[in-house]
Motif scaffolding. Structure first.
Motif, PDB file in Angstrom:
ATOM      1  N   ARG A  63      46.022  35.987  48.327  1.00 43.52           N
ATOM      2  CA  ARG A  63      44.603  35.657  48.118  1.00 43.52           C
ATOM      3  C   ARG A  63      44.269  35.731  46.627  1.00 43.52           C
ATOM      4  O   ARG A  63      43.574  34.854  46.095  1.00 43.52           O
ATOM      5  CB  ARG A  63      43.706  36.610  48.916  1.00 43.52           C
ATOM      6  CG  ARG A  63      43.808  36.400  50.422  1.00 43.52           C
ATOM      7  CD  ARG A  63      42.899  37.344  51.195  1.00 43.52           C
ATOM      8  NE  ARG A  63      43.201  37.276  52.627  1.00 43.52           N
ATOM      9  CZ  ARG A  63      42.352  36.902  53.564  1.00 43.52           C
ATOM     10  NH1 ARG A  63      41.118  36.548  53.239  1.00 43.52           N
ATOM     11  NH2 ARG A  63      42.709  36.862  54.823  1.00 43.52           N
ATOM     12  N   LEU A  64      44.766  36.766  45.970  1.00 39.62           N
ATOM     13  CA  LEU A  64      44.515  36.939  44.549  1.00 39.62           C
ATOM     14  C   LEU A  64      45.158  35.814  43.738  1.00 39.62           C
ATOM     15  O   LEU A  64      44.540  35.247  42.829  1.00 39.62           O
ATOM     16  CB  LEU A  64      45.053  38.298  44.088  1.00 39.62           C
ATOM     17  CG  LEU A  64      44.943  38.620  42.604  1.00 39.62           C
ATOM     18  CD1 LEU A  64      43.493  38.590  42.142  1.00 39.62           C
ATOM     19  CD2 LEU A  64      45.576  39.984  42.309  1.00 39.62           C
ATOM     20  N   VAL A 155      33.543  30.776  46.818  1.00 40.56           N
ATOM     21  CA  VAL A 155      34.924  30.699  47.315  1.00 40.56           C
ATOM     22  C   VAL A 155      35.583  32.079  47.272  1.00 40.56           C
ATOM     23  O   VAL A 155      36.305  32.463  48.206  1.00 40.56           O
ATOM     24  CB  VAL A 155      35.746  29.667  46.510  1.00 40.56           C
ATOM     25  CG1 VAL A 155      37.212  29.709  46.922  1.00 40.56           C
ATOM     26  CG2 VAL A 155      35.187  28.260  46.703  1.00 40.56           C
ATOM     27  N   LEU A 156      35.340  32.843  46.206  1.00 41.84           N
ATOM     28  CA  LEU A 156      35.865  34.212  46.132  1.00 41.84           C
ATOM     29  C   LEU A 156      35.344  35.048  47.298  1.00 41.84           C
ATOM     30  O   LEU A 156      36.098  35.787  47.936  1.00 41.84           O
ATOM     31  CB  LEU A 156      35.449  34.875  44.814  1.00 41.84           C
ATOM     32  CG  LEU A 156      36.279  34.605  43.561  1.00 41.84           C
ATOM     33  CD1 LEU A 156      35.729  35.419  42.393  1.00 41.84           C
ATOM     34  CD2 LEU A 156      37.749  34.931  43.776  1.00 41.84           C
ATOM     35  N   LEU A 159      37.142  34.100  50.392  1.00 39.59           N
ATOM     36  CA  LEU A 159      38.493  34.668  50.405  1.00 39.59           C
ATOM     37  C   LEU A 159      38.474  36.150  50.774  1.00 39.59           C
ATOM     38  O   LEU A 159      39.389  36.647  51.430  1.00 39.59           O
ATOM     39  CB  LEU A 159      39.156  34.492  49.041  1.00 39.59           C
ATOM     40  CG  LEU A 159      39.884  33.172  48.781  1.00 39.59           C
ATOM     41  CD1 LEU A 159      40.195  33.022  47.300  1.00 39.59           C
ATOM     42  CD2 LEU A 159      41.162  33.079  49.610  1.00 39.59           C
ATOM     43  N   LEU A 160      37.443  36.839  50.348  1.00 42.34           N
ATOM     44  CA  LEU A 160      37.351  38.270  50.615  1.00 42.34           C
ATOM     45  C   LEU A 160      36.924  38.566  52.054  1.00 42.34           C
ATOM     46  O   LEU A 160      37.487  39.442  52.707  1.00 42.34           O
ATOM     47  CB  LEU A 160      36.367  38.929  49.646  1.00 42.34           C
ATOM     48  CG  LEU A 160      36.835  39.090  48.197  1.00 42.34           C
ATOM     49  CD1 LEU A 160      35.659  39.441  47.291  1.00 42.34           C
ATOM     50  CD2 LEU A 160      37.921  40.150  48.085  1.00 42.34           C
ATOM     51  N   THR A 161      35.930  37.844  52.533  1.00 46.56           N
ATOM     52  CA  THR A 161      35.315  38.191  53.825  1.00 46.56           C
ATOM     53  C   THR A 161      35.787  37.338  54.996  1.00 46.56           C
ATOM     54  O   THR A 161      35.616  37.734  56.155  1.00 46.56           O
ATOM     55  CB  THR A 161      33.785  38.070  53.736  1.00 46.56           C
ATOM     56  OG1 THR A 161      33.432  36.686  53.569  1.00 46.56           O
ATOM     57  CG2 THR A 161      33.238  38.874  52.567  1.00 46.56           C
ATOM     58  N   GLU A 212      33.371  42.605  42.411  1.00 47.70           N
ATOM     59  CA  GLU A 212      32.383  42.671  41.334  1.00 47.70           C
ATOM     60  C   GLU A 212      32.356  41.366  40.542  1.00 47.70           C
ATOM     61  O   GLU A 212      31.300  40.908  40.096  1.00 47.70           O
ATOM     62  CB  GLU A 212      32.695  43.848  40.397  1.00 47.70           C
ATOM     63  CG  GLU A 212      32.444  45.221  41.000  1.00 47.70           C
ATOM     64  CD  GLU A 212      30.970  45.545  41.151  1.00 47.70           C
ATOM     65  OE1 GLU A 212      30.124  44.787  40.629  1.00 47.70           O
ATOM     66  OE2 GLU A 212      30.650  46.573  41.797  1.00 47.70           O
ATOM     67  N   LEU A 213      33.525  40.769  40.386  1.00 47.74           N
ATOM     68  CA  LEU A 213      33.611  39.489  39.683  1.00 47.74           C
ATOM     69  C   LEU A 213      32.876  38.402  40.465  1.00 47.74           C
ATOM     70  O   LEU A 213      32.134  37.601  39.895  1.00 47.74           O
ATOM     71  CB  LEU A 213      35.080  39.118  39.510  1.00 47.74           C
ATOM     72  CG  LEU A 213      35.434  37.954  38.583  1.00 47.74           C
ATOM     73  CD1 LEU A 213      34.901  38.199  37.194  1.00 47.74           C
ATOM     74  CD2 LEU A 213      36.941  37.761  38.551  1.00 47.74           C
TER      75      LEU A 213
END
Length: 292
Positions: A63-64, A155-156, A159-161, A212-213
């Protein structure tokens, strides 16, 4: 050919980056002209996020890496392409994964070129996808590179949730995933809404940095968002740290299995690996707004 079709050809034909889909040719022998792109065999990022059977996003490292590759492509479009390009429709459906699961940005139908000295575009009509669209662009009709930064923040978050920007709750109510995400982050409940499990404390630190980003990218005021270069640099730093940690771990396991006890090996094992909180969090994402 219609004007929009010609515009897309004009934009994509001058783009050359490993994380942007390549235009191979143009077919005019059909009733509707067709653009011929390189074959991208593993579908869209959207499919892999929301198809729970997909394994490519089971690990945080993938993901990163994918997030970092998207940011690299956007940084190229904003800063290195000549002339610079605002994509205008950054979303997980427009991010494709090739046979090695490398991310490639596609679909330049809503993109615009930025003339020298120009910082924004007054759009004749709003283009893009609701849920990903910059609220400032929606209100003013002015498109900027920071509009892409906002969309990338969505999008971030995705990807996280693992949640779609316009999700529906079990009761049928529409959820504001962005507000839900920011609230969870501010109340220390981030790890309750993730779509995957962190493997260790090091990954948890990295996830918090990326969260946070994402929050910084989702600021409603474009001037208060980080630039895509700042975002790309931070993600690249995290990705590099993750790769070094993985290599060190594998070297240590190999040394253990081979029974190596040389002085040099012991020194390598004894060298402390800085955690993301030491190497990355120290740059303090909350200071983005002060640096812009």
């Amino acid at each position: 050919m219609n004007e929009e079709f010609q515009k897309e050809i004009g934009i994509i034909s001058q783009v050359n980056h490993k994380n942007v889909v390549k235009l191979l040719g143009l077919c005019l022998e059909t009733k509707v002209p067709l653009l011929v792109y390189e074959l991208i065999s593993n579908g869209t990022l959207f499919k892999h996020i929301h198809d729970k059977g997909s394994q490519i996003l089971a690990s945080w490292s993938n993901r990163l890496r994918i997030a970092s590759e998207i940011a690299l492509a956007l940084n190229y479009l904003h800063s290195l392409a000549d002339p610079p390009i605002i994509h205008g429709d950054v979303k997980s459906v427009n991010i494709l994964l090739d046979n090695k699961y490398t991310a490639k940005i596609a679909d330049f139908g809503a993109s615009v070129l930025i003339s020298p000295g120009q910082t924004n575009i007054l759009a004749s009509k709003i283009q893009g996808t609701l849920g990903y669209l910059d609220p400032e662009y929606l209100m003013t009709g002015i498109l900027t590179v920071q509009s892409d930064v906002y969309s990338f923040g969505v999008v971030l978050l995705e990807l996280l949730t693992g949640e779609k920007p316009n999700s529906i709750s079990s009761s049928g109510e529409k959820l504001n995933i962005i507000q839900h995400f920011i609230s969870a982050l501010e109340t220390n409940n981030l790890f309750k809404i993730l779509d995957f499990q962190a493997a260790d404390e090091g990954e948890m630190d990295e996830i918090e940095v990326v969260a946070e980003l994402a929050k910084a990218c989702l600021n409603r005021m474009g001037v208060n968002r980080p630039t895509i270069k700042q975002v790309s640099d931070r993600l690249a730093m995290l990705t590099e740290h993750t790769q070094k940690s993985w290599t060190q771990q594998n070297n240590d396991e190999t040394d253990y299995l081979l029974g190596e006890t040389s002085t040099s090996s012991r020194k390598e094992v004894d060298q402390p690996i800085l955690t993301p909180s030491q190497t990355v969090i120290s740059f303090q994402i909350e200071n983005y707004t002060d640096s812009i």
